[in-house]
Design a protein around this motif. Structure first.
Motif, PDB file in Angstrom:
ATOM      1  N   PRO A  72     -35.019 -33.293 -15.799  1.00  0.00           N
ATOM      2  CA  PRO A  72     -34.318 -34.501 -16.242  1.00  0.00           C
ATOM      3  C   PRO A  72     -34.996 -35.771 -15.736  1.00  0.00           C
ATOM      4  CG  PRO A  72     -32.751 -32.845 -15.533  1.00  0.00           C
ATOM      5  CD  PRO A  72     -34.111 -32.326 -15.165  1.00  0.00           C
ATOM      6  N   THR A  73     -35.048 -36.773 -16.608  1.00  0.00           N
ATOM      7  CA  THR A  73     -35.706 -38.038 -16.301  1.00  0.00           C
ATOM      8  C   THR A  73     -34.719 -39.182 -16.483  1.00  0.00           C
ATOM      9  OG1 THR A  73     -37.814 -37.152 -17.090  1.00  0.00           O
ATOM     10  CG2 THR A  73     -37.628 -39.547 -16.887  1.00  0.00           C
ATOM     11  N   GLU A  74     -34.714 -40.101 -15.551  1.00  0.00           N
ATOM     12  CA  GLU A  74     -33.833 -41.265 -15.661  1.00  0.00           C
ATOM     13  C   GLU A  74     -34.368 -42.208 -16.733  1.00  0.00           C
ATOM     14  OE1 GLU A  74     -33.067 -45.062 -12.903  1.00  0.00           O
ATOM     15  OE2 GLU A  74     -32.358 -43.175 -11.985  1.00  0.00           O
ATOM     16  N   THR A  75     -33.493 -42.604 -17.685  1.00  0.00           N
ATOM     17  CA  THR A  75     -33.920 -43.480 -18.781  1.00  0.00           C
ATOM     18  C   THR A  75     -33.202 -44.830 -18.755  1.00  0.00           C
ATOM     19  OG1 THR A  75     -32.323 -42.408 -20.262  1.00  0.00           O
ATOM     20  CG2 THR A  75     -34.587 -41.570 -20.263  1.00  0.00           C
ATOM     21  N   LEU A  76     -31.892 -44.824 -18.760  1.00  0.00           N
ATOM     22  CA  LEU A  76     -31.122 -46.074 -18.740  1.00  0.00           C
ATOM     23  C   LEU A  76     -30.409 -46.174 -17.397  1.00  0.00           C
ATOM     24  CD1 LEU A  76     -30.212 -48.560 -20.396  1.00  0.00           C
ATOM     25  CD2 LEU A  76     -28.245 -47.206 -21.142  1.00  0.00           C
ATOM     26  N   HIS A  77     -30.698 -47.206 -16.627  1.00  0.00           N
ATOM     27  CA  HIS A  77     -30.105 -47.324 -15.301  1.00  0.00           C
ATOM     28  C   HIS A  77     -29.468 -48.705 -15.130  1.00  0.00           C
ATOM     29  CE1 HIS A  77     -34.176 -49.017 -14.887  1.00  0.00           C
ATOM     30  NE2 HIS A  77     -33.647 -49.822 -13.972  1.00  0.00           N
ATOM     31  N   GLY A  78     -28.603 -48.778 -14.131  1.00  0.00           N
ATOM     32  CA  GLY A  78     -27.977 -50.050 -13.809  1.00  0.00           C
ATOM     33  C   GLY A  78     -26.840 -50.448 -14.722  1.00  0.00           C
TER      34      GLY A  78
END
Length: 601
Positions: free
Chosen positions: A191-197
Motif C-alpha cells: 500500500p502507498t499513501e496517495t492523498l494525505h492531510g
C-alpha cells in the motif's frame, strides 16, 4: 454274538422262553456251531460282514468329507471377521497448569483468546481473489483460500477499507488514503499513501474511482489509477496563511454539494459501479456520477429524466439533490451496482434504479427494467394479518441484491401481555449464487423474503434479566456475497475493569456469518462451493488457536480444524496499545470477490 432263527426241532431248547431272541443254553452250543458251519449260513455270514465293512467305510468317508468342507466353509465365512482385539483405553491428557488467571481464560475459552489476540495484534486479514495483488500484494497466488494477514498493516489501525479484485483503498489512523493493486500500479507490492492531510473517515469505491469523506464533511473523488492521478489536473490546496497555497501532488475532484445549508454537512457516502449517494446531517440525499467510464443510465441517481444528454451545464459528476425525498428525513443510504436504497427516521424504505432482478423489491416488469424516482416499498404488507407494527431500521445493498432490517412491535394489551419487539431481516434481488442467504438458489426475488438465520431471534440478557431480541449490527454486502455481524450480547472485560472478575470469567465477541458466491474463496471456509445459508468460519488466527489447544489438550491441527470454535468478531473497546489507550474494534468488509476483517479505529 450271533442271532439265530427259531427252529422247531426238539433238540434245541430255549429255557422255556417263548421268544427266539433269548440266550441259548450251554447244551445247545454244539448244535449251534453245527448249524453255523452250514454252507448257506456261512455265505450269509460273509455277506453280513461285508455289509458292515462297507457301511463303516461309507460312514467314515462321509464324516471326513463333512469335517473337511465344514471347517473350510467355517474358515471362509469368518475370514473377514478375525477375533476382536482388546482395545486400549485412551484417557484425555491432563490440561497443563495455568500460569495465572489470564492464562487460564485463554485455555478454557477460544472466544476469549480471539478477543485478546485481536487487541494484542491489530491488523488486516484478507482472503479471496488475488488476481490483482490486493489480498496478498507480495504473492503470485491466484486465490487466498483462508484468512491471511496483510503484513503491511500489522499493528496498525484503520478508519476504513474497501476492496476490489484489482485494487484496494484504505484510510489509516491519521486519515490518509492508502492505495495498492494492479489497477493502481502494476508494479506495486505494498500500500502507498496517495492523498494525505484531509482527515478522511470513510470510503466508497466505483468501477474506477474512489469516493472519500472527510471529518469536516468534504467529499473527494479520486481516480484509482496512479498514472491518472499524476497526469490529471491537480487542485490548489488552501492554507490558513493568506496568499499561501500550492498544488496537490495528485489529481482529484471535490464533490461536496454546494447547496448545503448553514451548519449542514455530509455524514455518509455509498457508491455503486457508476453512481454515488451522499447523506447530509439534515436527512437530505444527493447523488452524482462516480465513474468516469459510463454515466448512470438505469435510474440509480433518483433524478427522473436525468441522462448524459439532459444533464445541466457543468461537469458531468456534479451532485444533484433528490428532491423527491424532501419531507422524508433520511437516516440510512445504500447502493448496489446499479440501484439505490434509503430509509427515513419513521421506518419507511424507498428504492430506485435497476430492477432487472427484483432488487428494488417490486415485481419484475419487462417493459420497465428500472425506476428512476424513489418509490415507497410497501413493507407493512410483509406483516399483514399479524397485528404487528413494523418499521425499517436499516438498508444494505451490493451487486444486484438488497437487504432491509426491520423491527416488529407487538402492542402492549395489558399486564399479562407487556408487548415484545421482534427483529427480522428481509432479502430481495438476485440470488442464484446463494447471496440472498435464504437457503435457496433463485434468479429473481422481487418480493422481500425473510432470512431465517437473522429473524425472530432472542437471547437472555443477564444484566437486564429478561429476553432481548438479537438484532444485526450491520451487513456488509459485496458484489455477490455478504457477511452479517449480529448485535448479540458480548463481553469485553479487560484488566482494571470495575467489575470484579474471577479466573473463569472470559471475553466473547459478536457472532459473524458469511454466505453467497464463493467463486474466489471469498467466504473464507477454504472450500469453493457457494453457500446459500449463512455459516460460520474458523477463527482467523488458526495458528494461535492450534497452539492453545495443543498445549491445553494435546490436540493436533487436523483435529482442531474439524472441531474448532467459530470466529467471533470483537466489538469496540478501549484497550492499551503500545503504551497508549485507544478504542477500536474488528470490522468486516465484503468487496468484489474479496473479504477483509480489519482493526477499525
Amino acid at each position: 454274538m450271533y442271532r439265530t432263527r427259531c427252529l422247531s426241532r426238539p433238540a434245541i431248547r430255549l429255557s422255556q422262553a417263548p421268544s427266539c431272541t433269548r440266550n441259548i443254553t450251554s447244551k445247545a452250543r454244539p448244535r449251534i456251531r453245527a448249524v453255523a458251519a452250514h454252507p448257506y449260513a456261512q455265505r450269509r455270514q460273509q455277506h453280513f460282514v461285508r455289509s458292515i465293512v462297507t457301511v463303516s467305510a461309507l460312514w467314515g468317508t462321509a464324516s471326513a468329507w463333512q469335517w473337511y468342507h465344514g471347517e473350510r466353509l467355517f474358515r471362509e465365512v469368518h475370514a473377514e471377521e478375525p477375533p476382536p482385539k482388546e482395545q486400549e483405553l485412551t484417557f484425555e491428557q491432563p490440561r497443563r497448569a495455568a500460569h495465572g488467571a489470564e492464562d487460564n481464560r485463554n485455555i478454557i475459552s477460544s472466544q476469549h483468546l480471539q478477543v485478546v489476540k485481536s487487541w494484542e495484534n491489530p491488523g488486516v486479514y484478507a482472503w479471496g481473489s488475488n488476481a490483482g495483488g490486493v489480498v496478498a500484494p507480495d504473492s503470485d497466488e491466484t486465490f487466498i483460500k483462508t484468512p491471511r494477514r496483510i503484513s503491511f498493516f500489522d499493528g496498525k489501525l484503520l478508519r476504513d477499507i474497501k476492496l476490489d479484485k484489482n485494487f484496494g483503498a484504505a484510510i489509516d489512523e491519521k486519515g490518509n488514503l492508502l492505495q495498492w493493486g494492479k489497477d493502481y500500479a502494476k508494479d506495486t507490492k505494498a500500500p502507498t499513501e496517495t492523498l494525505h492531510g484531509k482527515n478522511l473517515i470513510s470510503l466508497a469505491i466505483s468501477r474506477d474511482r474512489i469516493i472519500a469523506l472527510s471529518a469536516s464533511g468534504a467529499v473527494y473523488s479520486i481516480p484509482v489509477s496512479k498514472e491518472e492521478q499524476l497526469s490529471g489536473p491537480k487542485p490548489t490546496s488552501t492554507s490558513w496563511i493568506p496568499f499561501w497555497g500550492s498544488s496537490e501532488t495528485i489529481s482529484y475532484r471535490i464533490r461536496t454539494p454546494e447547496s448545503l445549508g448553514w451548519n449542514e454537512r455530509i455524514t455518509d457516502i455509498a457508491s455503486g459501479l457508476e453512481h454515488a449517494l451522499l447523506l447530509s446531517s439534515t436527512g437530505r440525499v444527493y447523488s452524482f456520477a462516480s465513474g468516469a467510464q459510463d454515466f448512470p443510465s438505469k435510474g440509480q441517481l433518483g433524478i427522473p429524466g436525468l441522462t448524459f444528454e439532459t444533464r445541466p451545464p457543468g461537469p458531468f459528476d456534479i451532485p444533484h439533490e433528490i428532491t423527491t425525498l424532501k419531507g422524508f428525513p433520511i437516516s440510512r443510504i445504500a447502493a448496489g451496482d446499479y440501484h439505490s436504497l434509503v430509509c427515513d427516521a419513521a421506518g419507511r424504505c424507498f428504492s430506485f434504479g435497476d430492477n432487472s432482478a427484483g432488487q428494488l423489491g417490486f415485481e419484475f416488469n419487462a417493459d420497465a427494467l428500472h425506476i428512476d424516482a424513489p418509490s415507497l416499498l410497501p413493507t407493512q404488507k410483509l406483516y399483514a394479518g399479524t397485528g404487528l407494527q413494523a418499521s425499517v431500521k436499516g438498508v444494505y445493498a451490493g451487486g444486484n441484491t438488497s437487504f432491509i432490517t426491520m423491527e416488529a412491535n407487538l402492542p402492549k394489551t395489558g399486564p399479562s401481555h407487556p408487548g415484545r419487539v421482534t427483529a427480522d431481516t428481509w432479502a430481495f434481488g438476485y440470488g442464484l449464487a446463494g447471496q440472498l442467504g435464504t437457503g435457496r438458489w433463485i434468479h429473481t426475488q422481487s418480493t422481500p423474503v425473510k432470512v431465517p438465520s437473522f429473524s425472530g431471534l432472542f437471547e437472555w440478557d443477564e444484566i437486564a434479566n429478561h429476553a432481548v431480541p438479537i438484532r444485526l449490527a450491520y451487513i456488509s454486502v459485496g458484489a455477490s456475497h455478504a457477511a452479517a455481524v449480529m448485535d448479540n450480547v458480548a463481553s469485553v472485560a479487560v484488566a482494571g475493569n470495575a467489575r470484579r472478575l474471577t479466573e473463569n470469567d472470559t471475553n466473547w465477541g459478536r457472532d459473524i456469518l458469511f454466505w453467497g458466491n464463493n467463486e474466489f474463496y471469498q467466504i473464507g471456509s477454504g472450500k469453493r462451493s457457494n453457500v446459500a445459508t449463512p455459516t460460520y468460519i474458523q477463527p482467523l488466527d488458526i495458528d494461535a488457536e492450534t497452539d492453545r489447544s495443543a498445549s491445553a489438550q494435546g490436540l493436533v491441527k487436523q483435529k482442531l480444524e474439524k472441531e474448532s470454535h467459530r470466529f467471533q468478531i470483537t466489538p469496540k473497546q478501549k484497550v492499551k496499545l503500545k503504551g497508549r489507550s485507544v478504542g477500536f474494534e474488528q470490522r468486516v468488509e465484503c468487496g468484489r470477490g474479496i473479504t477483509a476483517v480489519y482493526s477499525g479505529a
